[in-house]
Write an enzyme that holds these catalytic residues in place. Sequence first.
Site, short mmCIF file in Angstrom:
data_model
loop_
_atom_site.label_atom_id
_atom_site.label_comp_id
_atom_site.label_asym_id
_atom_site.label_seq_id
_atom_site.Cartn_x
_atom_site.Cartn_y
_atom_site.Cartn_z
N HIS A 61 0.77 -1.30 -0.10
CA HIS A 61 0.05 0.09 0.04
C HIS A 61 0.97 1.12 0.03
O HIS A 61 1.64 1.45 1.13
CB HIS A 61 -1.02 0.04 1.35
CG HIS A 61 -2.06 1.09 1.12
ND1 HIS A 61 -3.40 0.84 0.87
CD2 HIS A 61 -1.81 2.58 1.44
CE1 HIS A 61 -3.75 2.05 0.99
NE2 HIS A 61 -2.92 2.96 1.33
N HIS A 63 1.34 5.47 -1.95
CA HIS A 63 0.79 6.54 -3.15
C HIS A 63 1.97 7.27 -3.59
O HIS A 63 2.53 8.01 -3.02
CB HIS A 63 0.06 7.67 -1.91
CG HIS A 63 -1.20 7.17 -1.53
ND1 HIS A 63 -2.36 7.33 -2.21
CD2 HIS A 63 -1.46 6.23 -0.43
CE1 HIS A 63 -3.14 6.56 -1.51
NE2 HIS A 63 -2.84 5.90 -0.31
N GLN A 156 -9.90 9.56 -5.07
CA GLN A 156 -9.45 10.27 -3.72
C GLN A 156 -10.54 11.10 -3.19
O GLN A 156 -10.82 11.07 -2.04
CB GLN A 156 -8.20 10.95 -3.95
CG GLN A 156 -7.57 11.90 -2.89
CD GLN A 156 -7.06 11.27 -1.89
OE1 GLN A 156 -6.16 10.81 -1.72
NE2 GLN A 156 -7.97 10.90 -0.85
N HIS A 214 -9.38 1.67 0.51
CA HIS A 214 -9.32 2.35 1.56
C HIS A 214 -10.29 2.33 2.19
O HIS A 214 -11.42 2.62 1.69
CB HIS A 214 -8.99 3.82 1.30
CG HIS A 214 -7.79 4.05 0.66
ND1 HIS A 214 -7.09 3.78 -0.31
CD2 HIS A 214 -6.68 4.97 1.27
CE1 HIS A 214 -6.07 4.09 -0.71
NE2 HIS A 214 -5.65 5.12 0.35
N GLU A 217 -10.76 4.36 7.37
CA GLU A 217 -9.63 4.89 7.92
C GLU A 217 -10.04 6.23 8.79
O GLU A 217 -10.08 7.17 8.13
CB GLU A 217 -8.80 5.30 6.73
CG GLU A 217 -7.42 6.14 7.30
CD GLU A 217 -6.54 6.52 6.11
OE1 GLU A 217 -5.34 7.01 6.52
OE2 GLU A 217 -6.98 6.60 4.87
N ASP A 313 2.46 3.23 2.87
CA ASP A 313 1.53 4.23 2.71
C ASP A 313 2.27 5.54 2.11
O ASP A 313 1.54 6.03 0.86
CB ASP A 313 0.65 4.38 3.81
CG ASP A 313 -0.67 5.24 3.72
OD1 ASP A 313 -1.16 5.39 2.57
OD2 ASP A 313 -1.46 5.35 4.67
#
Length: 430
Positions: A61, A63, A156, A214, A217, A313
């Site tokens: 995971h 970005h 997102q 996701h 969270e 992450d």
Amino acid sequence: MSLDLLIVNARLPEGGTPVDIAVRDGRIVEVAPGIAARGTPAAETIDAAGNLVSPPFVDAHFHMDSTLSYGMPRINRSGTLLEGIALWNELKPELTHEALVERALLYCDWAVARGLLAIRSHVDVCDPRLLAVDALLEVKAKVAPYIDLQLVAFPQDGLYRRPGSEDLLIEALNRGVDVVGGIPHFERTMADGAASVRRLCEIAAERGLRVDMHCDESDDPLSRHVETLAYETQRLGLHGRVTGSHLTSMHSMDNYYVSKLIALMAEADLGAIANPLINITLQGRHDTYPKRRGMTRVPELMAAGLTVAFGQDCAMDPWYPLGSGDMLNVAAMGLHVAQMTGLDQMRSCFDAVTTNPARLLGLEGYGLAAGCRADMVILDAGDPVEALRLSATRLSVIRAGRVIARTAPAETTLMLGDEPRTTRCRLGRG
């Protein structure tokens, strides 16, 4: 027939006596003691000297579109998830294809140096230009000889919260993005969140793709979209192809509900990804004391038979000012936050950055058995626990039987008496 590479005197993660590892044509052809004694010629021989040889690290995971953008356009003063999202939206109009590619390639260099040879990166698809999508598809092609880069189409700003997100997500998949992503807890209502999970799983089922969402969270114990994710996985027959990432609301749920929830997740064969460095940093920000730890229930999920991985992450981006691609650092944080200090538990934390994420990504030929791809890391440690304790130096990083990175052992000279001596913080080895 001669070998391309022979590694001798290697210790494997599962322990036991040292073995030799024979490589030909980019694949492991044999793992056994005494291969070198047979005298089979090899183009290159590496003496592991009793050190640990592991399959490469895998980050389940990440970005990559935002990596190394820390301070652009400003610093996240509150340290919260929501300010990070707001910052990213401020930065998006200023992004360029060239800068995205440059930052991602620099991070990939860091990754190789750390023995990290497979990364699943979420890429924001809510920019109508799909700028980051095209940039990371270019990066994926450039790094393919040395890193397996898997991309997730990530809305997102929410699938329904931002009009047009579904069309952009589908276009990203059409351009070659590998996995369907989502963020149900960021939709405007719980109902919209559940609907987004349903729709995204349907898209994945129609296209035969994996899902990595996701999910929850949040510190809110009523954020329960992973329950819907498990249900949709069952309904659509996606068992083993769906992963819930973060799942941090589970740290705030009551134990009775979690006992039901984990059973549902196990029935659906969901994967779970915790991101220890980021979850411990972003979650619990609104607490005074007692303060929540901010990570999902890793040991409980593992005990229920789920495949659990750890992810980096973020690295130097709007959400997190640190990070270096060191998956041993990630695993060590997970070990501490989850209080997993039993011997088997510590080994399972090493698995959470190697074999477990490889399973979630569906990596072909991953491992240290005959027939596997000859991708491996020689670590300056005797076993996985010592590797975690030391964040062990990656002495050699090997891809398809070729050494692609070398690092000298970390050694300190002490001048404490009449004669200098060296130490490497290893028991019985100086």
